[in-house]
Design an enzyme around this catalytic site. Structure first.
Site, mmCIF file in Angstrom:
data_model
loop_
_atom_site.group_PDB
_atom_site.id
_atom_site.type_symbol
_atom_site.label_atom_id
_atom_site.label_comp_id
_atom_site.label_asym_id
_atom_site.label_seq_id
_atom_site.Cartn_x
_atom_site.Cartn_y
_atom_site.Cartn_z
ATOM 1 N N CYS A 1 7.014 6.663 59.419
ATOM 2 C CA CYS A 1 5.242 6.670 59.093
ATOM 3 C C CYS A 1 4.921 5.670 59.090
ATOM 4 O O CYS A 1 3.242 5.797 59.443
ATOM 5 C CB CYS A 1 5.655 8.159 58.163
ATOM 6 S SG CYS A 1 5.835 7.781 56.303
ATOM 7 N N GLU B 1 2.185 14.975 53.906
ATOM 8 C CA GLU B 1 2.424 13.887 54.003
ATOM 9 C C GLU B 1 2.284 13.928 55.994
ATOM 10 O O GLU B 1 3.694 14.228 56.263
ATOM 11 C CB GLU B 1 3.340 13.626 53.390
ATOM 12 C CG GLU B 1 3.559 13.573 51.627
ATOM 13 C CD GLU B 1 2.614 12.664 51.458
ATOM 14 O OE1 GLU B 1 2.298 11.511 52.313
ATOM 15 O OE2 GLU B 1 1.811 13.002 50.105
ATOM 16 N N GLY C 1 5.758 15.511 57.718
ATOM 17 C CA GLY C 1 6.288 15.531 59.472
ATOM 18 C C GLY C 1 5.546 15.796 60.104
ATOM 19 O O GLY C 1 4.537 14.824 59.062
ATOM 20 N N ARG D 1 1.073 18.959 63.832
ATOM 21 C CA ARG D 1 1.733 19.907 64.950
ATOM 22 C C ARG D 1 1.826 20.863 63.578
ATOM 23 O O ARG D 1 1.057 21.979 63.223
ATOM 24 C CB ARG D 1 2.214 20.073 65.692
ATOM 25 C CG ARG D 1 1.913 20.948 66.427
ATOM 26 C CD ARG D 1 3.167 21.071 68.030
ATOM 27 N NE ARG D 1 4.569 20.797 67.269
ATOM 28 C CZ ARG D 1 4.987 21.875 67.132
ATOM 29 N NH1 ARG D 1 4.917 23.338 67.078
ATOM 30 N NH2 ARG D 1 6.418 21.313 66.383
ATOM 31 N N VAL D 2 2.911 20.634 62.811
ATOM 32 C CA VAL D 2 3.756 21.475 61.530
ATOM 33 C C VAL D 2 2.704 21.704 60.828
ATOM 34 O O VAL D 2 2.518 22.709 59.954
ATOM 35 C CB VAL D 2 5.516 21.324 61.811
ATOM 36 C CG1 VAL D 2 5.726 21.568 60.778
ATOM 37 C CG2 VAL D 2 5.998 21.575 63.179
HETATM 38 P P1 NAD Z 1 10.687 16.714 61.707
HETATM 39 O O1 NAD Z 1 11.309 17.511 62.821
HETATM 40 O O2 NAD Z 1 12.009 16.865 60.174
HETATM 41 O O3 NAD Z 1 9.909 18.003 61.126
HETATM 42 C C1 NAD Z 1 9.026 18.122 59.799
HETATM 43 C C2 NAD Z 1 9.739 19.884 59.275
HETATM 44 O O4 NAD Z 1 8.638 20.776 59.703
HETATM 45 C C3 NAD Z 1 11.330 19.757 58.944
HETATM 46 O O5 NAD Z 1 12.016 20.578 57.744
HETATM 47 C C4 NAD Z 1 11.105 21.359 60.130
HETATM 48 O O6 NAD Z 1 12.127 21.459 60.284
HETATM 49 C C5 NAD Z 1 9.842 21.828 59.854
HETATM 50 N N1 NAD Z 1 9.424 21.994 61.572
HETATM 51 C C6 NAD Z 1 9.428 21.785 62.535
HETATM 52 N N2 NAD Z 1 9.182 22.524 62.907
HETATM 53 C C7 NAD Z 1 8.301 23.743 62.455
HETATM 54 C C8 NAD Z 1 7.251 24.802 62.833
HETATM 55 N N3 NAD Z 1 7.137 25.726 63.835
HETATM 56 N N4 NAD Z 1 7.767 25.808 61.963
HETATM 57 C C9 NAD Z 1 7.647 25.335 60.151
HETATM 58 N N5 NAD Z 1 8.221 24.191 60.439
HETATM 59 C C10 NAD Z 1 8.790 23.584 60.816
HETATM 60 O O7 NAD Z 1 10.168 15.927 61.612
HETATM 61 P P2 NAD Z 1 8.796 15.311 62.266
HETATM 62 O O8 NAD Z 1 8.079 16.184 62.408
HETATM 63 O O9 NAD Z 1 9.438 14.855 63.954
HETATM 64 O O10 NAD Z 1 8.726 13.889 61.592
HETATM 65 C C11 NAD Z 1 7.937 12.803 62.237
HETATM 66 C C12 NAD Z 1 6.710 12.442 61.613
HETATM 67 O O11 NAD Z 1 6.291 12.941 60.418
HETATM 68 C C13 NAD Z 1 5.934 11.769 62.383
HETATM 69 O O12 NAD Z 1 4.786 11.900 62.889
HETATM 70 C C14 NAD Z 1 6.139 10.796 60.859
HETATM 71 O O13 NAD Z 1 4.659 9.498 61.531
HETATM 72 C C15 NAD Z 1 5.387 11.887 59.772
HETATM 73 N N6 NAD Z 1 6.253 11.169 58.374
HETATM 74 C C16 NAD Z 1 5.204 11.147 57.499
HETATM 75 C C17 NAD Z 1 5.956 10.591 56.451
HETATM 76 C C18 NAD Z 1 4.463 10.399 55.158
HETATM 77 O O14 NAD Z 1 5.294 9.946 53.981
HETATM 78 N N7 NAD Z 1 3.140 10.404 55.374
HETATM 79 C C19 NAD Z 1 7.057 10.460 56.341
HETATM 80 C C20 NAD Z 1 8.157 10.532 57.170
HETATM 81 C C21 NAD Z 1 7.551 11.222 58.347
#
Ligand code: NAD
Length: 467
Positions: A256, A221, A199, A202-203
């Site tokens: 991503c 990731e 994700g 920040r998280v």
């Molecule tokens: P998202 O909003 O689904 O968040 C990711 C996870 O974090 C979720 O399971 C969510 O429930 C959890 N989460 C959210 N807020 C939280 C908090 N405050 N505390 C704990 N957990 C929390 O996904 P997103 O962040 O919008 O995803 C997009 C980002 O992810 C982009 O930056 C993208 O580049 C990155 N990404 C990376 C990959 C990789 O394989 N490297 C793949 C896909 C996406």
């Protein structure tokens, strides 16, 4: 706490219970056996095969992802990872013999891959099945018990994952916990043996901070701004098609590793823009909003985020292809911006959507400085026929992965690790790399009682010291 319990809300208490149950299963030794691992991987392959239609339907609900894109990324890719693990598991589990030192003669040594224990996988919404199941495959192959927390942003996919994994896999060692930040926070309070989070950064920081409390290792990731450096020495039509495939035909930029921005030569930019426009029309027709082959934006908050990027005054006179926007359908058509200033939002933030800035430079090598001025990306792309430029790009640009003359396909190359570097993440997985990430590499030295030289024991006599 009591109220939450009554309503069936997943809280810390429940999270603690889940981990306790899974740890009990892990401690019983069942997940360590080859037989258990294979049975779970085979069950997973069967699950994907039997529920293929449901998977495609769920991603259609969550993202209107085109059927073929959904099939390739979510079904076919996940299934082939499963088959790869089934085929290679015996070999992966085998200890690796290593050389020993003369000082330990006679002896033998090996590296034993040992499961870590109970691991947590926190997944995201853009490829909800692939990015959830691929790490689960690695965790199971390595003999761990595992909790998967899919993303609440893709609710249909999350519900289906919970339903399928409960029905097909051994629930004493594999669980799905649904929910958002509160549920993830409850899970993160627990002691895990490894956490894989996919994700935003920040998280990612929240996950890493929670992990330090228990000294839990993490795989992060994350994302970032993935550049494509486009030289003028190339096959223009193929390059344009592949750039589009790595942006608008890839979850409409919500990936991503999709191309975040292009850097090209000043004199070549108009040619490239025309080629992109022509090929976009070939792909999505004259009215892309009507195309069934373009995913929608996942949620209204992501739609608003993208509008904010587009409403930035700094780019108001730089839009060379203005895509239509439809808030009801959550759709944004391909949008191209020429020479967005570096301090504009589109050049400062990860776009994660259908907006493509094109930055121009006088010399192609100047593009290296632009890429290096930003945090290290998850992927970097180069389009050129110039062999020296290819070599220099590979040697000088640091990124999670790299692909020359195409986009995104590095992710389906079985022998390549997938992961970031610097701010795009840490650790990597896929295939054997997943197995290794979810294993501890235990070094074991075997000695016999033979050859017991007194040289190493006190008293350290002058004779011993003189040798
Ligand atoms: P998202 O909003 O689904 O968040 C990711 C996870 O974090 C979720 O399971 C969510 O429930 C959890 N989460 C959210 N807020 C939280 C908090 N405050 N505390 C704990 N957990 C929390 O996904 P997103 O962040 O919008 O995803 C997009 C980002 O992810 C982009 O930056 C993208 O580049 C990155 N990404 C990376 C990959 C990789 O394989 N490297 C793949 C896909 C996406």
């Amino acid at each position: 706490m009591e109220e939450a319990k009554e309503k069936g809300v997943f809280n810390e208490e429940k999270a603690c219970l889940v981990v306790k149950e899974l740890r009990k299963s892990f401690d019983s030794g069942k997940t360590r056996s080859y037989k258990w691992r294979i049975s779970q991987l085979e069950a997973m392959a069967k699950m994907i095969e039997e529920r293929e239609k449901d998977i495609i339907e769920a991603v259609d609900k969550d993202l209107s992802k085109p059927q073929l894109e959904a099939y390739i990324a979510e079904v076919s890719q996940t299934k082939s990872s499963c088959f790869e693990a089934i085929k290679a598991l015996h070999l992966w589990m085998k200890p690796t013999k290593v050389k020993t030192a003369i000082t330990t003669y006679p002896s033998s040594a090996e590296i034993v891959s040992e499961p870590l224990g109970v691991v947590l996988i926190i997944s995201t919404w853009n490829f909800p099945f692939l990015l959830s199941l691929e790490p689960v495959i690695g965790a199971i192959a390595a003999g761990n018990a595992v909790v998967l927390k899919p993303s609440e942003v893709a609710p249909a996919s999350s519900a289906l994952l919970a339903d399928m994994l409960t029905k097909y896999l051994d629930n004493s060692a594999v669980r799905v916990i649904e929910g958002g930040a509160p549920q993830t926070t409850a899970l993160l309070e627990q002691k895990w043996d490894k956490i894989l989070y996919t994700g935003n950064a920040r998280v990612g920081r929240i996950v890493m901070a929670a992990a330090t409390k228990h000294l839990t290792p993490v795989i992060l990731e994350l994302g970032g701004k993935c550049p494509a450096l486009v030289d003028s020495n190339l096959n223009l039509q193929v390059a344009a098609r592949r750039l589009i495939a790595g942006k608008w035909a890839c979850n409409n930029g919500q990936a991503c590793i999709s191309v975040d921005y292009i850097i090209t030569l000043k004199h070549f930019a108009p040619t490239l823009i025309n080629a992109l426009k022509e090929e976009l029309e070939q792909f999505f027709g004259k009215d892309p909003m009507k195309s069934k082959d373009m995913s929608r934006i996942v949620s209204s908050s992501h739609f608003s985020r993208l509008l904010k990027l587009l409403n930035d005054d700094k780019i108001s006179d730089k839009i060379v292809l203005e895509g239509q926007k439809d808030e009801d359908q959550l759709k944004i058509a391909p949008t191209i911006i020429l020479d967005a200033p570096d301090d504009s939002l589109v050049m400062q933030e990860e776009i994660f959507g259908p907006i493509m800035p094109i930055i121009t430079v006088d010399k192609i090598e100047d593009g290296f400085d632009i890429i290096k001025s930003k945090p290290k990306p998850l992927a970097a792309y180069l389009f050129t026929n110039n062999e020296d430029l290819k070599k220099s790009f590979v040697e000088n640009i640091s990124s999670g992965g790299m692909l020359i003359n195409d986009t995104v396909l590095q992710v389906v190359t079985p022998g390549l690790p997938f992961g970031g570097v610097g701010e795009s993440g840490m650790g990597s997985y896929h295939g054997k790399f997943s197995f290794d990430e979810f294993s501890h590499k235990k070094g074991v030295l075997y000695r016999s009682f033979k050859g017991d030289s007194s040289m190493r024991y006190p008293p350290y006599t002058p004779k011993k010291q003189s040798l």
